[in-house]
Write a protein that holds these residues in place. Structure first.
Motif, mmCIF file in Angstrom:
data_model
loop_
_atom_site.group_PDB
_atom_site.id
_atom_site.type_symbol
_atom_site.label_atom_id
_atom_site.label_comp_id
_atom_site.label_asym_id
_atom_site.label_seq_id
_atom_site.Cartn_x
_atom_site.Cartn_y
_atom_site.Cartn_z
ATOM 1 N N ASP A 3 16.254 14.999 41.295
ATOM 2 C CA ASP A 3 16.400 16.176 41.678
ATOM 3 C C ASP A 3 15.812 17.173 40.513
ATOM 4 O O ASP A 3 16.667 17.492 39.606
ATOM 5 C CB ASP A 3 17.833 16.486 42.184
ATOM 6 N N ASN A 4 14.942 18.090 40.823
ATOM 7 C CA ASN A 4 14.621 18.932 39.799
ATOM 8 C C ASN A 4 14.816 20.398 39.936
ATOM 9 O O ASN A 4 14.502 21.361 39.338
ATOM 10 C CB ASN A 4 12.989 18.689 39.285
ATOM 11 N N THR A 5 15.394 20.848 41.252
ATOM 12 C CA THR A 5 15.535 22.105 41.573
ATOM 13 C C THR A 5 17.556 22.338 41.323
ATOM 14 O O THR A 5 17.864 23.523 41.543
ATOM 15 C CB THR A 5 15.239 22.538 42.831
ATOM 16 N N GLY A 6 18.151 21.316 41.429
ATOM 17 C CA GLY A 6 19.719 21.443 41.392
ATOM 18 C C GLY A 6 20.171 21.741 42.622
ATOM 19 O O GLY A 6 21.521 21.868 42.631
ATOM 20 N N ASP A 7 19.447 21.217 43.830
ATOM 21 C CA ASP A 7 20.250 21.544 45.146
ATOM 22 C C ASP A 7 21.027 20.085 45.434
ATOM 23 O O ASP A 7 21.672 20.150 46.660
ATOM 24 C CB ASP A 7 19.409 21.933 46.104
ATOM 25 N N SER B 69 14.317 22.917 25.024
ATOM 26 C CA SER B 69 15.331 22.836 25.829
ATOM 27 C C SER B 69 16.019 24.063 26.787
ATOM 28 O O SER B 69 16.653 23.935 27.666
ATOM 29 C CB SER B 69 16.810 22.610 24.974
ATOM 30 N N ASP B 70 15.298 25.303 26.542
ATOM 31 C CA ASP B 70 15.367 26.358 27.289
ATOM 32 C C ASP B 70 14.476 26.864 28.193
ATOM 33 O O ASP B 70 14.622 27.692 29.014
ATOM 34 C CB ASP B 70 15.781 27.713 26.256
ATOM 35 N N SER B 71 13.661 25.665 28.553
ATOM 36 C CA SER B 71 12.629 26.023 29.570
ATOM 37 C C SER B 71 13.157 25.826 30.817
ATOM 38 O O SER B 71 14.267 25.092 31.265
ATOM 39 C CB SER B 71 11.268 24.765 29.265
ATOM 40 N N ALA B 72 12.396 26.602 31.919
ATOM 41 C CA ALA B 72 12.888 26.633 33.025
ATOM 42 C C ALA B 72 12.961 25.218 33.861
ATOM 43 O O ALA B 72 13.539 24.973 34.729
ATOM 44 C CB ALA B 72 12.036 27.707 33.870
ATOM 45 N N ASN B 73 12.100 24.249 33.379
ATOM 46 C CA ASN B 73 11.840 23.148 33.876
ATOM 47 C C ASN B 73 12.517 21.794 33.178
ATOM 48 O O ASN B 73 12.274 20.884 33.532
ATOM 49 C CB ASN B 73 10.306 22.809 34.144
ATOM 50 N N ALA B 74 13.311 22.420 32.411
ATOM 51 C CA ALA B 74 14.040 21.318 31.268
ATOM 52 C C ALA B 74 14.978 20.369 32.138
ATOM 53 O O ALA B 74 14.955 19.093 31.581
ATOM 54 C CB ALA B 74 14.645 21.773 30.307
ATOM 55 N N VAL B 75 15.518 20.830 33.093
ATOM 56 C CA VAL B 75 16.689 19.781 33.440
ATOM 57 C C VAL B 75 16.453 19.235 35.040
ATOM 58 O O VAL B 75 15.912 19.878 35.605
ATOM 59 C CB VAL B 75 17.849 20.829 33.659
ATOM 60 N N VAL B 76 16.467 17.856 34.879
ATOM 61 C CA VAL B 76 16.523 17.146 36.347
ATOM 62 C C VAL B 76 17.871 16.471 36.451
ATOM 63 O O VAL B 76 18.592 16.339 35.555
ATOM 64 C CB VAL B 76 15.167 16.300 36.223
ATOM 65 N N GLY C 114 27.054 20.911 35.718
ATOM 66 C CA GLY C 114 26.384 21.056 34.375
ATOM 67 C C GLY C 114 26.879 22.054 33.523
ATOM 68 O O GLY C 114 27.379 23.015 33.768
ATOM 69 N N ILE C 115 26.563 21.826 32.203
ATOM 70 C CA ILE C 115 27.075 22.675 31.104
ATOM 71 C C ILE C 115 26.196 23.771 30.906
ATOM 72 O O ILE C 115 24.955 23.603 30.668
ATOM 73 C CB ILE C 115 27.335 21.977 29.631
ATOM 74 N N PRO C 116 26.476 25.192 30.965
ATOM 75 C CA PRO C 116 25.559 26.356 30.814
ATOM 76 C C PRO C 116 24.685 26.208 29.493
ATOM 77 O O PRO C 116 25.594 25.647 28.432
ATOM 78 C CB PRO C 116 26.470 27.494 30.863
ATOM 79 N N ASN C 117 23.656 26.365 29.478
ATOM 80 C CA ASN C 117 22.802 26.354 28.335
ATOM 81 C C ASN C 117 22.522 24.772 27.752
ATOM 82 O O ASN C 117 22.059 24.679 26.565
ATOM 83 C CB ASN C 117 23.414 27.361 27.043
ATOM 84 N N LEU C 118 23.074 23.901 28.284
ATOM 85 C CA LEU C 118 22.701 22.689 28.199
ATOM 86 C C LEU C 118 22.048 21.849 29.227
ATOM 87 O O LEU C 118 20.814 21.682 29.225
ATOM 88 C CB LEU C 118 24.058 21.992 27.523
ATOM 89 N N PRO D 281 17.872 29.339 41.486
ATOM 90 C CA PRO D 281 18.889 29.921 42.642
ATOM 91 C C PRO D 281 20.019 28.824 42.696
ATOM 92 O O PRO D 281 20.927 28.957 43.318
ATOM 93 C CB PRO D 281 18.036 29.992 43.739
ATOM 94 N N ASN D 282 19.814 27.532 42.304
ATOM 95 C CA ASN D 282 20.564 26.650 42.496
ATOM 96 C C ASN D 282 21.481 26.225 41.293
ATOM 97 O O ASN D 282 22.320 25.370 41.215
ATOM 98 C CB ASN D 282 19.947 25.248 42.879
ATOM 99 N N ALA D 283 21.441 27.066 40.331
ATOM 100 C CA ALA D 283 22.337 26.942 38.979
ATOM 101 C C ALA D 283 23.656 26.863 39.257
ATOM 102 O O ALA D 283 24.274 27.741 39.975
ATOM 103 C CB ALA D 283 21.821 28.172 38.026
ATOM 104 N N GLY D 284 24.393 25.759 38.749
ATOM 105 C CA GLY D 284 25.880 25.725 38.859
ATOM 106 C C GLY D 284 26.225 25.247 40.467
ATOM 107 O O GLY D 284 27.448 25.070 40.741
ATOM 108 N N THR D 285 25.285 24.811 41.169
ATOM 109 C CA THR D 285 25.702 24.035 42.454
ATOM 110 C C THR D 285 26.422 22.386 42.213
ATOM 111 O O THR D 285 25.691 21.962 41.386
ATOM 112 C CB THR D 285 24.392 23.587 43.231
ATOM 113 N N PRO D 286 27.646 22.231 42.629
ATOM 114 C CA PRO D 286 28.207 21.315 42.163
ATOM 115 C C PRO D 286 27.719 19.893 42.996
ATOM 116 O O PRO D 286 28.061 19.806 44.331
ATOM 117 C CB PRO D 286 29.806 21.540 42.305
#
Length: 474
Positions: free
Chosen positions: A81-85, A244-251, A356-360, A366-371
């Motif tokens: 999942d590369n969008t966080g939903d 690490s701060d790239s918009a595509n960094a987290v999957v 997910g841990i903010p800034n990590l 738009p899906n930031a912080g979705t559990p």
């Protein structure tokens, strides 16, 4: 006061199984059981996402003549999942096919079998690997990226396979696009004192955070798939991660297993002419899934465990959120050992494992912080030269819960988090087992080679005694 509580808790031996027989139904279907999933950036492959997924728990190496293998009737997935939903955007699917060359022999392989080309190898399993891209949970494109690749066989013994490593080497393949793949038997990489845990959280003398725990998975096998995928093939914009701060960094990563809704062993195929019931019987349904370790074991209650294995991460908050914010294990820790763990409003656990841990390792957009229960990894965080087994709570941001490395001691980490590490209650809980029974490899496929059936001695390793480690220590 924290020091006093910590001193009292040092001898508490607590451990938790990581998706080995974690739910009633999947315990009856071990060949479909996800045991562990790991997602990390390897030191020798800094521009790629490495995912190791394991299935089939508790494989005793000497259990012949029908040794363990992937089930040809199941479908094995790794989801990204590369969008966080919490919905897969990319999936890799393994389809296995097993051939018995001589059905009139009881042998898996004859004496002195050298490699896959040797006619003495009687049983051979191969697989097709399919890459799927999805939109809103529906497959939009499916491409077979490999077919006919061999699965590393069980390490039966030196008389049967005098050079077992040759099979492993022949099972490692680099595909077009520079993706590496491997499938086959490996040493079970999870380390835990299961016997003490499930004997009503018994106390093994001298254990806790001072070693001397028994690694009940030492010497066992697991069936593994390992992928090493260039970052551009998993990010949401199709590009490598610049930092690490790239918009595509987290999957987010998890694995899952599907079976047909209706399955009859060794049944002859029957032709039908339409019919809703027949069409439904041919459908595949999910029977197992695994993201973060220990969630289904100790967070999800018994009556919901099979449901958890059928559902997907995007529904986790609605279905299971209340079990995370009020974890039963925190109350048990307090009742048994008085560790002063917070028992309600545990938003710290929700953030560490599900948001997910903010800034990590929290998704951007738009899906930031979705559990959602996915193993979230920031691909822009470089590997640590000297990793801490405690991961992030040990000051090592390249470790769990920012992905999961093979060496991360997720049992001790999660016990300390449940006890309240992130809200100031730093109790050095542990199960007395700090590392795997065999060292991991520094190169692909990273998981240790399986011991042979001839030399089988499972569950024999005890952790040496050592001074207590402070919370978050090295």
């Amino acid at each position: 006061m924290v020091a006093a509580v910590a001193a009292a808790a040092i001898a508490v031996p607590l451990g938790l199984g990581s998706s080995h027989r974690e739910a009633p139904n999947i315990a009856l279907d071990p060949s479909a059981d996800n045991t562990d999933v790991y997602a990390f950036t390897a030191k020798d492959a800094p521009g790629a996402l490495t995912i190791a997924s394991d299935w089939i728990p508790g494989q005793v190496p000497a259990n012949g003549p029908n040794f363990f293998r992937f089930d040809d009737r199941a479908r094995y997935y790794v989801n990204i999942d590369n969008t966080g939903d919490g919905v897969a955007d990319i999936r890799y699917l393994w389809k296995f096919k097993t051939k018995v060359r001589n059905p009139n022999s009881f042998l898996y392989a004859g004496p002195g079998t050298q490699d896959f080309h040797d006619p003495g190898l009687n049983v051979i399993q191969r697989y097709k690997l399919i890459r799927q891209t999805l939109k809103h949970g529906k497959v939009k494109d499916a491409k077979t990226v490999a077919r006919g690749l061999p699965v590393a066989p069980p390490n039966i013994g030196p008389k049967t396979f005098p050079n077992y490593q040759k099979f492993v080497d022949q099972s490692i393949r680099t595909l077009p696009g520079c993706t590496k793949t491997f499938a086959g038997e490996r040493d079970d990489p999870f380390f835990v004192d299961l016997g003490a845990t499930f004997d009503a959280i018994n106390v093994r003398a001298g254990t806790g955070n001072q070693g001397q725990g028994k690694d009940d998975l030492s010497g066992y096998w697991t069936s593994a798939t390992v992928l090493q995928i260039p970052e551009r093939l998993v990010t949401k914009n199709g590009k490598a991660v610049s930092g690490s701060d790239s918009a595509n960094a987290v999957v987010g990563v998890w694995s899952s297993t599907d079976r047909r809704r209706l399955q009859v062993t060794n049944a002859r195929p029957v032709r039908h002419h339409g019919g809703k019931a027949h069409r439904r019987s041919r459908r595949f349904v999910q029977v197992s899934r695994l993201g973060n370790p220990l969630v289904n074991e100790v967070v999800i209650p018994l009556g919901q465990k099979d449901r958890f294995n059928r559902t997907t991460p995007d529904d986790d908050a609605a279905n299971y959120g209340k079990f995370v914010t009020k974890p039963e294990l925190a109350a048990i820790l307090n009742a048994l050992f008085g560790v002063n763990a917070p028992e309600t409003n545990r938003t710290d656990i929700v953030q560490a494992l599900l948001q997910g841990i903010p800034n990590l390792n929290q998704h951007s957009g738009p899906n930031a912080g979705t559990p959602v229960d996915t193993l979230k990894i920031n691909l822009g965080v470089p590997p640590t030269k000297t990793p801490s087994r405690f991961g992030v709570i040990g000051g090592d941001n390249a470790g769990f819960p920012n992905g999961r490395r093979l060496t991360d001691d997720v049992v001790d980490i999660e016990l300390q988090v449940i006890a309240g590490f992130l809200v100031g209650n730093q109790v050095p809980l542990g199960d007395g087992v700090d590392k795997n029974d065999k060292p991991f490899l520094s190169h692909f496929p990273y998981e240790a080679a399986p011991g042979s059936g001839f030399d089988s001695s499972p569950s024999q390793r005890f952790e040496p005694a050592h001074p207590p480690t402070p919370p978050g220590g090295p």
